[in-house]
Scaffold this motif. Sequence first.
Motif, PDB file in Angstrom:
ATOM      1  N   ASN A 112      34.175  67.767 121.616  1.00 17.17           N
ATOM      2  CA  ASN A 112      33.381  68.798 120.961  1.00 17.17           C
ATOM      3  C   ASN A 112      33.933  70.187 121.224  1.00 17.17           C
ATOM      4  O   ASN A 112      34.528  70.453 122.274  1.00 17.17           O
ATOM      5  N   LEU A 113      33.686  71.069 120.261  1.00 20.80           N
ATOM      6  CA  LEU A 113      34.046  72.480 120.373  1.00 20.80           C
ATOM      7  C   LEU A 113      32.770  73.281 120.569  1.00 20.80           C
ATOM      8  O   LEU A 113      31.759  73.040 119.895  1.00 20.80           O
ATOM      9  N   TYR A 114      32.810  74.240 121.493  1.00 20.91           N
ATOM     10  CA  TYR A 114      31.663  75.079 121.825  1.00 20.91           C
ATOM     11  C   TYR A 114      32.069  76.552 121.801  1.00 20.91           C
ATOM     12  O   TYR A 114      33.246  76.864 121.969  1.00 20.91           O
ATOM     13  N   THR A 115      31.084  77.429 121.662  1.00 20.33           N
ATOM     14  CA  THR A 115      31.277  78.834 121.992  1.00 20.33           C
ATOM     15  C   THR A 115      30.626  79.047 123.350  1.00 20.33           C
ATOM     16  O   THR A 115      29.677  78.332 123.711  1.00 20.33           O
ATOM     17  N   LEU A 116      31.149  80.006 124.110  1.00 20.59           N
ATOM     18  CA  LEU A 116      30.558  80.350 125.405  1.00 20.59           C
ATOM     19  C   LEU A 116      30.062  81.784 125.352  1.00 20.59           C
ATOM     20  O   LEU A 116      30.787  82.679 124.906  1.00 20.59           O
ATOM     21  N   ASP A 117      28.849  81.990 125.796  1.00 23.49           N
ATOM     22  CA  ASP A 117      28.296  83.337 125.906  1.00 23.49           C
ATOM     23  C   ASP A 117      28.967  83.998 127.108  1.00 23.49           C
ATOM     24  O   ASP A 117      28.814  83.529 128.239  1.00 23.49           O
ATOM     25  N   THR A 118      29.702  85.068 126.889  1.00 22.69           N
ATOM     26  CA  THR A 118      30.459  85.710 127.980  1.00 22.69           C
ATOM     27  C   THR A 118      29.551  86.475 128.940  1.00 22.69           C
ATOM     28  O   THR A 118      30.019  86.908 129.990  1.00 22.69           O
ATOM     29  N   SER A 119      28.273  86.624 128.611  1.00 20.96           N
ATOM     30  CA  SER A 119      27.320  87.281 129.515  1.00 20.96           C
ATOM     31  C   SER A 119      26.589  86.292 130.410  1.00 20.96           C
ATOM     32  O   SER A 119      26.236  86.620 131.538  1.00 20.96           O
ATOM     33  N   THR A 120      26.348  85.071 129.890  1.00 22.96           N
ATOM     34  CA  THR A 120      25.574  84.078 130.635  1.00 22.96           C
ATOM     35  C   THR A 120      26.352  82.822 130.984  1.00 22.96           C
ATOM     36  O   THR A 120      25.950  82.079 131.872  1.00 22.96           O
ATOM     37  N   LEU A 122      26.560  80.235 129.014  1.00 18.39           N
ATOM     38  CA  LEU A 122      25.959  79.117 128.291  1.00 18.39           C
ATOM     39  C   LEU A 122      26.788  78.700 127.083  1.00 18.39           C
ATOM     40  O   LEU A 122      27.208  79.539 126.285  1.00 18.39           O
ATOM     41  N   ALA A 123      26.999  77.388 126.945  1.00 16.27           N
ATOM     42  CA  ALA A 123      27.757  76.818 125.836  1.00 16.27           C
ATOM     43  C   ALA A 123      26.829  76.499 124.673  1.00 16.27           C
ATOM     44  O   ALA A 123      25.719  76.009 124.869  1.00 16.27           O
ATOM     45  N   THR A 124      27.316  76.772 123.456  1.00 18.46           N
ATOM     46  CA  THR A 124      26.604  76.418 122.226  1.00 18.46           C
ATOM     47  C   THR A 124      27.533  75.551 121.389  1.00 18.46           C
ATOM     48  O   THR A 124      28.667  75.952 121.108  1.00 18.46           O
ATOM     49  N   LEU A 125      27.047  74.380 120.989  1.00 18.29           N
ATOM     50  CA  LEU A 125      27.853  73.441 120.225  1.00 18.29           C
ATOM     51  C   LEU A 125      28.206  74.012 118.858  1.00 18.29           C
ATOM     52  O   LEU A 125      27.340  74.463 118.120  1.00 18.29           O
ATOM     53  N   VAL A 126      29.501  73.990 118.542  1.00 15.46           N
ATOM     54  CA  VAL A 126      29.971  74.330 117.197  1.00 15.46           C
ATOM     55  C   VAL A 126      30.040  73.047 116.389  1.00 15.46           C
ATOM     56  O   VAL A 126      29.597  72.993 115.249  1.00 15.46           O
ATOM     57  N   GLY A 127      30.609  72.004 116.990  1.00 20.62           N
ATOM     58  CA  GLY A 127      30.702  70.707 116.324  1.00 20.62           C
ATOM     59  C   GLY A 127      31.810  69.872 116.930  1.00 20.62           C
ATOM     60  O   GLY A 127      32.473  70.285 117.885  1.00 20.62           O
ATOM     61  N   ALA A 128      32.003  68.701 116.344  1.00 22.15           N
ATOM     62  CA  ALA A 128      33.065  67.809 116.797  1.00 22.15           C
ATOM     63  C   ALA A 128      34.419  68.445 116.518  1.00 22.15           C
ATOM     64  O   ALA A 128      34.584  69.174 115.544  1.00 22.15           O
ATOM     65  N   ASN A 129      35.388  68.173 117.383  1.00 22.53           N
ATOM     66  CA  ASN A 129      36.716  68.781 117.223  1.00 22.53           C
ATOM     67  C   ASN A 129      37.621  67.982 116.296  1.00 22.53           C
ATOM     68  O   ASN A 129      38.795  68.285 116.180  1.00 22.53           O
ATOM     69  N   GLY A 130      37.092  66.963 115.658  1.00 20.93           N
ATOM     70  CA  GLY A 130      37.860  66.277 114.636  1.00 20.93           C
ATOM     71  C   GLY A 130      38.510  64.982 115.053  1.00 20.93           C
ATOM     72  O   GLY A 130      39.354  64.455 114.347  1.00 20.93           O
ATOM     73  N   GLY A 131      38.159  64.446 116.179  1.00 29.33           N
ATOM     74  CA  GLY A 131      38.762  63.174 116.544  1.00 29.33           C
ATOM     75  C   GLY A 131      38.410  62.772 117.953  1.00 29.33           C
ATOM     76  O   GLY A 131      37.704  63.478 118.664  1.00 29.33           O
ATOM     77  N   SER A 132      38.907  61.635 118.326  1.00 25.33           N
ATOM     78  CA  SER A 132      38.677  61.148 119.685  1.00 25.33           C
ATOM     79  C   SER A 132      40.003  61.133 120.429  1.00 25.33           C
ATOM     80  O   SER A 132      40.449  60.119 120.929  1.00 25.33           O
ATOM     81  N   PHE A 133      40.632  62.282 120.464  1.00 26.59           N
ATOM     82  CA  PHE A 133      41.965  62.393 121.054  1.00 26.59           C
ATOM     83  C   PHE A 133      41.948  62.979 122.455  1.00 26.59           C
ATOM     84  O   PHE A 133      42.969  63.187 123.057  1.00 26.59           O
ATOM     85  N   GLN A 134      40.768  63.308 122.966  1.00 26.97           N
ATOM     86  CA  GLN A 134      40.608  63.944 124.261  1.00 26.97           C
ATOM     87  C   GLN A 134      41.485  65.194 124.379  1.00 26.97           C
ATOM     88  O   GLN A 134      42.295  65.337 125.283  1.00 26.97           O
TER      89      GLN A 134
END
Length: 176
Positions: A112-120, A122-134
């Motif tokens: 999964n791809l996330y954004t991170l709040d640079t103040s706290t 905390l991660a917010t899910l953007v969505g799947a990164n497009g595969g199961s490639f680790q």
Amino acid sequence: GGSFNWHALAGNPIANLLYSVNLDAIGFPLVSTTPAGVISTIGNTSQAIRGLAYDPTASVLYGTDSANLFTITTLTGAATLVGATGLSGGFVGLAFDTDANVLYLNEAFNDNLYTLDTSTGLATLVGANGGSFQIDGLAYIAAVPEPTSLALGGLAFGAGAFIWWQKHRKHQKQPT
């Protein structure tokens, strides 16, 4: 010295350095590498940093062990906790989008791809990164206009300037 266990990499375009964290050394030191390949140990982060990203606008180096977000001082290597990401851990990649001022985290085990709040932190899910490639690496490349776009933009500007000049010239030639 090098190491076989550098999991994180971030570039500082202003200082012309690459940063990494040596996970094989006691204290997990921040290291820098010059374009000539000179490696310098800066100082201990005391954190098992798995991802790094540099914000050149704010001159901030971010690091994560995936469970927490840190800022890291590039002069001493000291890591300061920003906050918990809310993620459980694992291999991650960080990248800072300088155009949108967004810090991204890619988590390898859940893909999964996330954004991170640079103040706290905390991660917010953007969505799947497009595969199961680790995928545990991540990089941001700023958008660069194609030469065709630049040429078309130049032609449009030139045509607009010519039309303005024609209209302006007509207004200047008023009969007496």
